[in-house]
Design a protein around this motif. Structure first.
Motif: not given
Length: 157
Positions: A21, A24-25, A79, A81, A86, A90-91, A94, A108, A114, A116
């Protein structure tokens, strides 16, 4: 000032999840990882692991202490974006090993939920034109991964 920290309970692999995490973030960091030096209801000394970290500007703690309650939709991490690239990155990252759900939600590989979402969705949903907002909402409800171009097209009518 009072400090608020979200707390996540992992059955196993907490360190791998937290490291994933925070890598990635954007704007995230791992502050510390430790183990409980005393015996706990979850196991002997050293068997329970804890960590402190931030995701973006949010504080988190995590514990790995065996099964208790599984993650569910009553807690999710959203999150926001800046752009589709982006969001897509992330999609994909995760969701790998997890599952995808409607309206920009995914679980996840550790079972954590999550959302997104593009920043643009919030802007479109706050438009004073309620007909536009209704079209955007209807389009979003048909999507799995959110698509900014599709939301913009719905807004335009």
């Amino acid at each position: 000032m009072t400090k608020v920290t979200q707390h996540l309970w992992f059955e196993k692999d907490m360190e791998a999840a937290v490291r994933f995490y925070t890598a990635l973030i954007p704007g995230s960091s791992l502050s510390w990882i430790s183990s409980m030096p005393a015996e706990t209801p979850s196991g002997p000394a050293g068997s329970v692991h804890i960590a402190g970290f931030t995701l973006g500007d949010q504080n988190y703690m995590a514990i790995e202490a065996g099964p208790l309650d599984a993650f569910n939709h009553s807690f999710s991490i959203m999150v926001e974006c800046d752009d589709q690239a982006q969001l897509d990155a992330l999609w994909d990252a995760l969701g790998e090993g997890g599952s995808y759900e409607e309206c920009g939600w995914l679980r996840d590989r550790w079972g954590l939920s999550w959302q997104i979402v593009p920043k643009r969705l919030g802007e479109l949903m706050m438009d004073p034109d309620q007909a536009k907002v209704k079209r955007v909402a209807a389009a979003m409800l048909k999507m799995v991964k959110l698509d900014i171009a599709g939301l913009e097209a719905a807004a335009a009518g």
